[in-house]
Design a protein around this motif. Sequence first.
Motif, short mmCIF file in Angstrom:
data_model
loop_
_atom_site.label_atom_id
_atom_site.label_comp_id
_atom_site.label_asym_id
_atom_site.label_seq_id
_atom_site.Cartn_x
_atom_site.Cartn_y
_atom_site.Cartn_z
N GLU A 226 0.84 -1.21 0.00
CA GLU A 226 0.00 0.00 0.00
C GLU A 226 0.87 1.26 0.00
O GLU A 226 1.89 1.32 -0.71
CB GLU A 226 -0.98 -0.04 1.17
N CYS A 227 0.50 2.27 0.79
CA CYS A 227 1.21 3.55 0.73
C CYS A 227 2.56 3.54 1.41
O CYS A 227 3.26 4.57 1.42
CB CYS A 227 0.32 4.66 1.30
N TYR A 228 2.96 2.41 1.97
CA TYR A 228 4.32 2.31 2.51
C TYR A 228 5.35 2.32 1.38
O TYR A 228 6.54 2.48 1.62
CB TYR A 228 4.46 1.04 3.36
N ASN A 229 4.88 2.12 0.14
CA ASN A 229 5.77 2.24 -1.02
C ASN A 229 6.23 3.68 -1.23
O ASN A 229 7.28 3.91 -1.82
CB ASN A 229 5.05 1.76 -2.29
N ALA A 230 5.43 4.62 -0.79
CA ALA A 230 5.79 6.04 -0.89
C ALA A 230 5.49 6.66 0.47
O ALA A 230 4.43 7.28 0.67
CB ALA A 230 4.97 6.71 -1.99
N PRO A 231 6.38 6.49 1.45
CA PRO A 231 6.09 6.88 2.83
C PRO A 231 5.83 8.37 3.02
O PRO A 231 6.70 9.20 2.73
CB PRO A 231 7.33 6.42 3.60
N VAL A 232 4.64 8.69 3.46
CA VAL A 232 4.25 10.06 3.80
C VAL A 232 3.71 10.03 5.22
O VAL A 232 2.85 9.21 5.54
CB VAL A 232 3.18 10.59 2.83
N SER A 233 4.21 10.90 6.06
CA SER A 233 3.77 10.90 7.46
C SER A 233 2.31 11.30 7.57
O SER A 233 1.75 11.94 6.67
CB SER A 233 4.63 11.87 8.27
N ILE A 234 1.69 10.90 8.67
CA ILE A 234 0.29 11.24 8.92
C ILE A 234 0.09 12.75 8.89
O ILE A 234 -0.88 13.26 8.33
CB ILE A 234 -0.16 10.67 10.29
N LYS A 235 1.06 13.46 9.46
CA LYS A 235 0.96 14.93 9.52
C LYS A 235 0.99 15.55 8.13
O LYS A 235 0.16 16.40 7.79
CB LYS A 235 2.12 15.47 10.36
N SER A 236 1.93 15.11 7.28
CA SER A 236 2.03 15.65 5.92
C SER A 236 0.84 15.24 5.07
O SER A 236 0.32 16.02 4.27
CB SER A 236 3.33 15.19 5.26
N MET A 237 0.40 13.98 5.26
CA MET A 237 -0.78 13.51 4.52
C MET A 237 -1.99 14.36 4.85
O MET A 237 -2.74 14.78 3.97
CB MET A 237 -1.04 12.04 4.86
N PHE A 238 -2.16 14.65 6.14
CA PHE A 238 -3.30 15.46 6.55
C PHE A 238 -3.23 16.85 5.92
O PHE A 238 -4.23 17.39 5.43
CB PHE A 238 -3.34 15.59 8.08
N LYS A 239 -2.05 17.43 5.89
CA LYS A 239 -1.89 18.80 5.37
C LYS A 239 -2.21 18.88 3.88
O LYS A 239 -2.99 19.72 3.44
CB LYS A 239 -0.47 19.31 5.63
N TYR A 240 -1.60 18.00 3.09
CA TYR A 240 -1.77 18.15 1.64
C TYR A 240 -3.20 17.78 1.20
O TYR A 240 -3.77 18.42 0.30
CB TYR A 240 -0.70 17.35 0.87
N THR A 241 -3.79 16.75 1.82
CA THR A 241 -5.16 16.38 1.45
C THR A 241 -6.16 17.42 1.94
O THR A 241 -7.11 17.77 1.22
CB THR A 241 -5.54 15.00 2.02
N THR A 242 -5.95 17.94 3.15
CA THR A 242 -6.84 18.99 3.67
C THR A 242 -6.77 20.24 2.80
O THR A 242 -7.80 20.85 2.48
CB THR A 242 -6.45 19.35 5.12
N MET A 243 -5.55 20.59 2.39
CA MET A 243 -5.37 21.80 1.59
C MET A 243 -6.01 21.66 0.22
O MET A 243 -6.69 22.56 -0.27
CB MET A 243 -3.88 22.10 1.44
N LEU A 244 -5.82 20.51 -0.42
CA LEU A 244 -6.38 20.31 -1.75
C LEU A 244 -7.90 20.25 -1.69
O LEU A 244 -8.59 20.83 -2.55
CB LEU A 244 -5.80 19.03 -2.35
#
Length: 573
Positions: A226-244
């Motif tokens: 799954e997304c462990y192939n492209a590791p993104v922290s929970i914090k960064s994931m929340f920021k970019y998805t929330t912003m978009l």
Amino acid sequence: MLLESLCKYYDLLLENNKENLATEGLSLEKISFCLVLSRDGELLDIMDLREQNSSGTKKLWRLMLVPEQRGRSSNVNPYFLSDNEKYILGKDDRANYKCFNSFKDLHNQLLGEEHPLCKFLNNLQPDEIKNSQILKPYWDDFKSVNFVFKIDDAYKYLHNNPKLISLWWNYINGEETLEMQCLISGDYGTVSKLHTPIKGVRYANTSGAKIISFNDASFESYGKKECYNAPVSIKSMFKYTTMLNYLLTYNTNRIQIGDVTVVFWAEKIGKYENLLLELMNPTDLSSKKIDKTVIDYETCALAKDIIFKYTKGLKLNFKEHNLDPNIKVHIIGITPNNARLFVSLYERNTFSFFVNRLAKHHQDLEIIGLDKNLSLSLILYETISKNAKNKKSSPILDQELSRSVFTGNKYPELLYNSIISRIRADKIINTTRAAIIKACLIRKNYKKEEYTVGLNKDSASTPYHLGRLFAVLDKAQEDALGKLDSTLKDRYFSSASSAPASVFPALLRLSVYHTAKGKHGGYYESLKLKIMDKIPEFPKQMTLAEQGDFVLGYYHQYKNFFVKKDKSEGGNA
């Protein structure tokens, strides 16, 4: 670069206390109703939170910050303290009320059976709730709408409780334990296994689609799933998805170019985005459909001033308007692709760069008879057959046109060819189509000739003068015979623009009859002869590029008939 920029923009808006920007544990959702409960879990009332649209013809949802809804990774996946009618009331939940029961079990687990909401859910009978006198008046409106809750003697909604938000945040992130270096921030942190879906992209899944996802073993590598192939922290994931999701929610930061949803932002708070929006999608102040109470007349005037000054070769004084020309602007184009989103365009440059790009785009389109700046939607609309049931432009054209506008490259050949095809099919040469032909020819620059806004009597192009000549013949017939069911243009335009030698001799012989009968026959005969002096011979065939010249010559000459002429100008060709 893109995801990092979204995270930085999130931090900028958070620092400036931007309204409705979600913080950790929250997401911005569309809410329609609130169920009011007693402390004993009894349903006391329902609050209709919907608001009337500007025309007063429809009720629309209200945007509210609720406990984060990270998307449904399976068929049954309840949210916390807010969900739709299937999960909360069991409406249309056919599979033994699996959705409703999952919602009930989740809240019993997190809140306990003694909580008023749990008492309400535990006592609710999905097959009987539709008979409730409180819900009955709204039952038919419960179609893909979201609810929130309120306890009768409490001032705030139930989801506004910070302790409950924290409880939910810990719950949804509790299973994530793997720590790796985040590809966005570069910091070590807990990796997010799943990414929140992006909502608001036209033609994508209504429940949301993802930019980053690995939903098949063929996409995985090095033993990572799954997304462990492209590791993104929970914090960064929340920021970019929330912003978009935030940018896609509001019309001030996005426009639609056919299939492409274009999202943009500036790295500074100000009127940069409003101005860019007006340049990308000019407001038609003459439209009856527009809500004039929400028009930003100052921005409209500034956008027109920019285009006018650019056309005249003048520079805009950015400081005069409190604008920094060097502020970085980001523009992305998002295209739906099944369960994923495809980023078809990403441009990052200065504010002045994009202002000049958009002004050049409008300058290329400028033509006599055009009294407004064209939006990209109007341009694409002209490529669609009027008889088509599906009024959609080509997805490939949508992507290529958006790229050419923001990069300043040539307009797509597909746009030019589509307009020529439409003209040949329906014989309609309107202002918008002529403007598109002119703009495409300018950027093609196939003869290194200047294409003018109005009639160019000194053009060196034979196809251009052939188009002018055809316009004279067409107008002479119209003046002599009045309106006809089948005009010269209807019958001969396609062949005249593609194979002039095969049709013009016969049309010229026919025109003698029309000029003899018409009131202004002498003028047309004189003009016809002067134009023919500029045509060395009738070509046997004309290329697509030359056919565009023909169209432009026809349009310019026909429009010129309705321009008030100076006495000194006479009938010179």
